[in-house]
Design an enzyme around this catalytic site. Structure first.
Site, PDB file in Angstrom:
ATOM      1  CE  LYS A 155       6.438 -30.624  27.976  1.00 46.68           C
ATOM      2  NZ  LYS A 155       5.040 -30.736  27.543  1.00 46.68           N
ATOM      3  CD  GLU A 166      13.518 -16.230  24.039  1.00 47.10           C
ATOM      4  OE1 GLU A 166      12.912 -15.222  24.465  1.00 47.10           O
ATOM      5  OE2 GLU A 166      14.562 -16.151  23.383  1.00 47.10           O
ATOM      6  CB  CYS A 193       5.556 -14.232  24.512  1.00 45.14           C
ATOM      7  SG  CYS A 193       6.344 -14.508  22.923  1.00 45.14           S
ATOM      8  CD  GLU A 229       2.398 -13.453  29.420  1.00 40.38           C
ATOM      9  OE1 GLU A 229       2.716 -14.326  30.242  1.00 40.38           O
ATOM     10  OE2 GLU A 229       2.947 -13.322  28.318  1.00 40.38           O
TER      11      GLU A 229
HETATM   12  P1  TAP Z   1       4.026 -23.049  30.716  1.00 35.63           P
HETATM   13  O1  TAP Z   1       2.896 -23.498  31.516  1.00 35.63           O
HETATM   14  O2  TAP Z   1       5.191 -22.453  31.410  1.00 35.63           O
HETATM   15  O3  TAP Z   1       4.487 -24.318  29.847  1.00 35.63           O
HETATM   16  C1  TAP Z   1       5.480 -24.237  28.852  1.00 35.63           C
HETATM   17  C2  TAP Z   1       6.034 -25.623  28.605  1.00 35.63           C
HETATM   18  O4  TAP Z   1       6.723 -26.054  29.773  1.00 35.63           O
HETATM   19  C3  TAP Z   1       4.981 -26.677  28.316  1.00 35.63           C
HETATM   20  O5  TAP Z   1       5.480 -27.604  27.386  1.00 35.63           O
HETATM   21  C4  TAP Z   1       4.824 -27.313  29.677  1.00 35.63           C
HETATM   22  O6  TAP Z   1       4.268 -28.609  29.656  1.00 35.63           O
HETATM   23  C5  TAP Z   1       6.241 -27.323  30.172  1.00 35.63           C
HETATM   24  N1  TAP Z   1       6.394 -27.479  31.623  1.00 35.63           N
HETATM   25  C6  TAP Z   1       5.498 -27.189  32.591  1.00 35.63           C
HETATM   26  N2  TAP Z   1       6.014 -27.490  33.797  1.00 35.63           N
HETATM   27  C7  TAP Z   1       7.260 -27.975  33.588  1.00 35.63           C
HETATM   28  C8  TAP Z   1       8.297 -28.452  34.431  1.00 35.63           C
HETATM   29  N3  TAP Z   1       8.153 -28.494  35.744  1.00 35.63           N
HETATM   30  N4  TAP Z   1       9.449 -28.867  33.886  1.00 35.63           N
HETATM   31  C9  TAP Z   1       9.635 -28.805  32.546  1.00 35.63           C
HETATM   32  N5  TAP Z   1       8.674 -28.391  31.687  1.00 35.63           N
HETATM   33  C10 TAP Z   1       7.511 -27.961  32.198  1.00 35.63           C
HETATM   34  O7  TAP Z   1       3.613 -21.970  29.629  1.00 35.63           O
HETATM   35  P2  TAP Z   1       2.376 -22.033  28.627  1.00 35.63           P
HETATM   36  O8  TAP Z   1       1.160 -21.765  29.413  1.00 35.63           O
HETATM   37  O9  TAP Z   1       2.452 -23.274  27.806  1.00 35.63           O
HETATM   38  O10 TAP Z   1       2.706 -20.817  27.659  1.00 35.63           O
HETATM   39  C11 TAP Z   1       2.331 -19.532  27.959  1.00 35.63           C
HETATM   40  C12 TAP Z   1       3.501 -18.729  28.492  1.00 35.63           C
HETATM   41  O11 TAP Z   1       4.616 -18.840  27.613  1.00 35.63           O
HETATM   42  C13 TAP Z   1       3.197 -17.256  28.578  1.00 35.63           C
HETATM   43  O12 TAP Z   1       3.711 -16.732  29.767  1.00 35.63           O
HETATM   44  C14 TAP Z   1       3.970 -16.675  27.390  1.00 35.63           C
HETATM   45  O13 TAP Z   1       4.316 -15.332  27.506  1.00 35.63           O
HETATM   46  C15 TAP Z   1       5.154 -17.558  27.331  1.00 35.63           C
HETATM   47  N6  TAP Z   1       5.736 -17.520  25.994  1.00 35.63           N
HETATM   48  C16 TAP Z   1       6.900 -16.881  25.810  1.00 35.63           C
HETATM   49  C17 TAP Z   1       7.442 -16.812  24.544  1.00 35.63           C
HETATM   50  C18 TAP Z   1       8.736 -16.125  24.339  1.00 35.63           C
HETATM   51  S1  TAP Z   1       9.496 -16.440  22.941  1.00 35.63           S
HETATM   52  N7  TAP Z   1       9.254 -15.337  25.219  1.00 35.63           N
HETATM   53  C19 TAP Z   1       6.786 -17.384  23.460  1.00 35.63           C
HETATM   54  C20 TAP Z   1       5.592 -18.024  23.697  1.00 35.63           C
HETATM   55  C21 TAP Z   1       5.062 -18.104  24.975  1.00 35.63           C
HETATM   56  P3  TAP Z   1       2.657 -28.828  29.817  1.00 35.63           P
HETATM   57  O14 TAP Z   1       2.108 -28.596  28.499  1.00 35.63           O
HETATM   58  O15 TAP Z   1       2.470 -30.182  30.313  1.00 35.63           O
HETATM   59  O16 TAP Z   1       2.190 -27.817  30.810  1.00 35.63           O
END
Ligand code: TAP
Length: 453
Positions: free
Chosen positions: A154, A229, A263, A356
């Site tokens: 997804k 992650e 991240c 963050e």
């Molecule tokens: P999230 O809001 O947590 O979303 C990540 C993914 O999870 C999206 O595909 C999201 O879908 C999905 N999701 C949301 N709610 C869910 C649920 N209840 N059940 C299952 N899936 C769900 O993060 P983001 O805003 O996309 O990304 C930013 C964050 O990711 C930052 O905190 C960053 O640090 C972290 N990040 C970490 C890494 C590593 S490798 N550690 C790398 C990149 C990013 P939707 O798109 O519909 O919200």
């Protein structure tokens, strides 16, 4: 039927619309992935390797197309987007060596011997964030497929285009239907269904710590395997004895890469007090030189933020009375632009220092000595990444061992390589991706006794 309009973050113009998958359609895709599993795990290791290499070749042949999609749909600078498409190819090539190396053990025991097998864990649910849609997809997809798992991925709602195309390219390369499926849709619908569905045996989640925490709790209901992650608040530690010019020249790229939506962003710069003024002067020159603008231009180093709401979130960390030391450039007019912003001095309770930001905002904090640098670096619930700048090899190793974080670089601003392990300490995550052992995380070890009596 829900339709999502993908916006170009640099222009705010619609790029295309994407029909979102429902919970019922997610169930059907999981059923297809389950049905495809027995045949996929039975593919001879050498043939599975060949299919992954064919997949890599097809991705390579479409790298420019994928990069253009990421420029339009995510606002990534084209140079970065080409690198990201190349990363998908390289990760597939790297893990194409794994099917023939899922090697077990032979253990002598009285009356016979024990052998271990690495059995594929089953259907894997791969949940990807919007910041690096292509690399993060490949980090889970490639080792899981190599291990003999089928994958339902997804992408983030906001950035589904490259993942959808990579799903099509998998079929073009000859992967059987159902082995790798991409389901665009909402996290609360598709993502949650992957987490809750009993036929999905492992979740690989990259995203925020908040959502990761709830996914971990849901997975606990079924004792489902999970790799997390999550977020970061990494330190860039600059000692007085380092090559200060190099440390300052690269510091913008350590935090403003992908407009800070990274991240691993080193969003807290810690500088030894004796060189603080000199560092700030060099850093100001470096920040003002960052080329921010049209992502389609090859010269661009930093593009826009992903969305208007995310820009508001980033801006909330820089209120009108924020201690802005200096700023870089950003275009005016349409697009979700935000300039590289340096805050100093910041208080220890300032949200820009503790939380963050996930945008191009960095804080600078002085420290007196090695012990204080380590204490400040560790004063965070996160532990994902970081850098140490020093000419003293002993100190580099001491500090690298003392900082509670999963990935560090010494005298360098980057630390992610697909052939080395990647993951976080503390609330930055659980488990490791990448590196030679990654396929093992998609297997269960089976131990079999064979009697010789
Ligand atoms: P999230 O809001 O947590 O979303 C990540 C993914 O999870 C999206 O595909 C999201 O879908 C999905 N999701 C949301 N709610 C869910 C649920 N209840 N059940 C299952 N899936 C769900 O993060 P983001 O805003 O996309 O990304 C930013 C964050 O990711 C930052 O905190 C960053 O640090 C972290 N990040 C970490 C890494 C590593 S490798 N550690 C790398 C990149 C990013 P939707 O798109 O519909 O919200």
């Amino acid at each position: 039927m829900t339709v999502f309009t993908v916006l170009n973050p640099a222009t705010e113009e619609p790029v295309t619309t994407v029909t979102q998958v429902s919970a019922e359609e997610t169930d059907l895709a999981i059923a297809r992935a389950s049905a495809a599993l027995p045949a996929w795990r039975a593919v001879a290791p050498g043939d599975r390797a060949r299919l992954l290499r064919a997949f890599a070749a097809v991705v390579d042949a479409h790298a420019a197309e994928l990069a253009d999609l990421e420029v339009a749909g995510s606002g990534h600078p084209v140079g970065a987007a080409r690198w990201e498409a190349g990363q998908v190819r390289d990760v597939l090539m790297y893990y194409s060596a794994a099917p023939e190396r899922l090697i077990g053990q032979q253990i002598p025991v009285p009356g016979g011997l024990n052998v271990t097998f690495h059995e594929p864990v089953g259907v894997v649910g791969l949940i990807v964030p919007w910041n690096f849609p292509m690399p993060i997809l490949s980090w889970g997809m490639a080792p899981a497929l190599a291990a003999g798992c089928t994958v339902v991925a997804k992408p983030a709602e906001a950035t589904p285009l490259t993942a959808i195309r990579i799903g099509e390219l998998a079929l073009e390369a000859g992967l059987p239907p159902g082995v790798f499926t991409v389901l665009p849709g909402k996290g609360s619908v598709v993502g949650q269904r992957l987490v809750d569905h009993p036929a999905v045996r492992k979740i690989v989640f990259t995203g925020s710590t908040e959502v990761g925490r709830s996914i971990m709790a849901s997975c606990a209901q079924q004792v489902k395997r999970v790799t997390l992650e999550l977020g970061g608040k990494s330190a860039n530690i600059i000692f007085a004895d380092c090559d200060l010019e190099r440390a300052a020249a690269t510091a913008p790229y350590a935090v403003f890469d992908n407009a800070g939506q990274d991240c691993c962003a080193r969003s807290r710069i810690l500088v030894q007090r004796s060189v603080l003024d000199k560092f700030m002067a060099l850093f100001e020159t470096a920040v003002s030189s960052v080329v921010v603008g049209d992502p389609a231009s090859a010269a661009t180093e930093m593009g826009p933020l992903i969305s208007a709401s995310h820009r508001s979130h980033v801006a909330s960390f820089v209120p009108s009375d924020a201690p802005v030391a200096f700023r870089g450039h950003a275009p005016s007019g349409p697009g979700f632009w935000y300039p590289p912003t340096v805050l100093a001095p910041v208080g220890p309770d300032d949200p820009a220092y503790t939380e963050e930001v996930f945008g191009p905002v960095v804080t600078v904090t002085p420290f007196a000595d090695e012990a204080e640098a380590v204490a400040i670096a560790n004063d965070t619930p996160y532990g994902l990444s970081g850098s140490i700048w020093t000419a003293d090899v002993g100190r580099a190793i001491r500090v690298a061992r003392a900082v509670e974080t999963g990935n560090l670089s010494v005298n360098s601003h980057s630390s992610v390589r697909y052939w080395t392990p990647f993951g976080g300490f503390k609330q930055s995550g659980l488990g490791r991706e990448l590196g030679p052992d990654a396929p093992d995380a998609f297997t269960e070890t089976k131990n079999v006794f064979i009697s010789t009596e």
